[in-house]
Design an enzyme around this catalytic site. Structure first.
Site, PDB file in Angstrom:
ATOM      1  N   ARG A  34     -29.829 -29.719 -11.655  1.00  0.00           N
ATOM      2  CA  ARG A  34     -28.730 -30.294 -10.865  1.00  0.00           C
ATOM      3  C   ARG A  34     -27.362 -29.977 -11.468  1.00  0.00           C
ATOM      4  O   ARG A  34     -26.384 -29.814 -10.742  1.00  0.00           O
ATOM      5  CB  ARG A  34     -28.912 -31.810 -10.730  1.00  0.00           C
ATOM      6  CG  ARG A  34     -27.925 -32.466  -9.756  1.00  0.00           C
ATOM      7  CD  ARG A  34     -28.287 -33.919  -9.524  1.00  0.00           C
ATOM      8  NE  ARG A  34     -27.528 -34.503  -8.431  1.00  0.00           N
ATOM      9  CZ  ARG A  34     -26.589 -35.423  -8.589  1.00  0.00           C
ATOM     10  NH1 ARG A  34     -26.289 -35.886  -9.794  1.00  0.00           N
ATOM     11  NH2 ARG A  34     -25.955 -35.899  -7.534  1.00  0.00           N
ATOM     12  N   ILE A  60     -22.273 -34.089  -3.580  1.00  0.00           N
ATOM     13  CA  ILE A  60     -23.700 -33.841  -3.787  1.00  0.00           C
ATOM     14  C   ILE A  60     -24.319 -35.234  -3.761  1.00  0.00           C
ATOM     15  O   ILE A  60     -23.814 -36.161  -4.404  1.00  0.00           O
ATOM     16  CB  ILE A  60     -23.967 -33.096  -5.111  1.00  0.00           C
ATOM     17  CG1 ILE A  60     -25.452 -32.779  -5.293  1.00  0.00           C
ATOM     18  CG2 ILE A  60     -23.413 -33.826  -6.311  1.00  0.00           C
ATOM     19  CD1 ILE A  60     -25.761 -31.912  -6.522  1.00  0.00           C
ATOM     20  N   SER A  61     -25.366 -35.411  -2.991  1.00  0.00           N
ATOM     21  CA  SER A  61     -25.941 -36.740  -2.778  1.00  0.00           C
ATOM     22  C   SER A  61     -26.544 -37.322  -4.050  1.00  0.00           C
ATOM     23  O   SER A  61     -26.955 -36.607  -4.963  1.00  0.00           O
ATOM     24  CB  SER A  61     -27.012 -36.681  -1.692  1.00  0.00           C
ATOM     25  OG  SER A  61     -26.454 -36.317  -0.464  1.00  0.00           O
ATOM     26  N   GLN A  62     -26.631 -38.643  -4.059  1.00  0.00           N
ATOM     27  CA  GLN A  62     -27.281 -39.380  -5.136  1.00  0.00           C
ATOM     28  C   GLN A  62     -28.731 -38.903  -5.254  1.00  0.00           C
ATOM     29  O   GLN A  62     -29.431 -38.795  -4.235  1.00  0.00           O
ATOM     30  CB  GLN A  62     -27.230 -40.875  -4.807  1.00  0.00           C
ATOM     31  CG  GLN A  62     -27.979 -41.750  -5.760  1.00  0.00           C
ATOM     32  CD  GLN A  62     -27.997 -43.202  -5.307  1.00  0.00           C
ATOM     33  OE1 GLN A  62     -27.473 -43.555  -4.256  1.00  0.00           O
ATOM     34  NE2 GLN A  62     -28.633 -44.040  -6.102  1.00  0.00           N
ATOM     35  N   PRO A  63     -29.210 -38.612  -6.449  1.00  0.00           N
ATOM     36  CA  PRO A  63     -30.580 -38.125  -6.611  1.00  0.00           C
ATOM     37  C   PRO A  63     -31.643 -39.027  -5.967  1.00  0.00           C
ATOM     38  O   PRO A  63     -32.591 -38.527  -5.360  1.00  0.00           O
ATOM     39  CB  PRO A  63     -30.755 -38.047  -8.127  1.00  0.00           C
ATOM     40  CG  PRO A  63     -29.374 -37.760  -8.617  1.00  0.00           C
ATOM     41  CD  PRO A  63     -28.477 -38.575  -7.716  1.00  0.00           C
TER      42      PRO A  63
END
Length: 161
Positions: A34, A60-63
């Protein structure tokens, strides 16, 4: 500092393994670095379980959210997946670990081009990155076995259903 990043990654994956039932999803997230999908100023925050700015008023989205969304697709490995909202390319890389083919579409040309460079660098030959036009999705590659929307919208567009 690299050891700190690796420790942060392992802590995140361990947390996700308690929350996500499909171990293939967490394994894919372990495989995809990431930190290489975020701007350099966020490098050491890459494994924080929160969204991070990638420029152009995008994130970038939250994992955790990525893991839940990808798990919901119930991929078996032979699917063609349409992703709306390429962003940095991170989710496309995870999808590529779990599906036969990924077609990803982005409305911000600079993000699409940057994502393509990173994905090509890692040898993802099963991902096609497209710059979105006026239509939603990428009809030229249809049909798809799964569709994931990684972009905000006020409602689910009927054409996707």
């Amino acid at each position: 500092m690299v050891a700190d990043l690796e420790r942060a990654k392992e802590n995140l994956i361990r947390h996700l393994e308690h929350e996500v039932a499909d171990k293939r999803v967490t394994q894919a997230m372990r495989q995809v670095p990431r930190e290489l999908f975020v701007p350099s100023e966020h490098y050491y925050e890459a494994y924080a379980d929160r969204p991070l700015s990638i420029g152009f008023r995008q994130t970038i989205s939250q994992p955790f959210i990525v893991a839940l969304m990808v798990q919901a697709l119930e991929l078996k490995g032979n699917e063609k997946v349409l992703e709306l909202g390429t962003g940095s390319g991170y989710e496309a890389a995870i999808l590529a670990e779990l599906a036969a083919e990924v077609v990803t579409v982005e409305v911000v040309p600079e993000l699409a081009e940057s994502a393509k460079r990173v994905l090509d660098r890692f040898g993802y030959s099963n991902i096609k990155v497209h710059i979105a036009g006026r239509t939603l999705g990428w009809i030229e590659e249809a049909p798809y076995e799964a569709i994931i929307v990684s972009a905000g919208a006020p409602s689910v567009p009927e054409v996707l259903l």
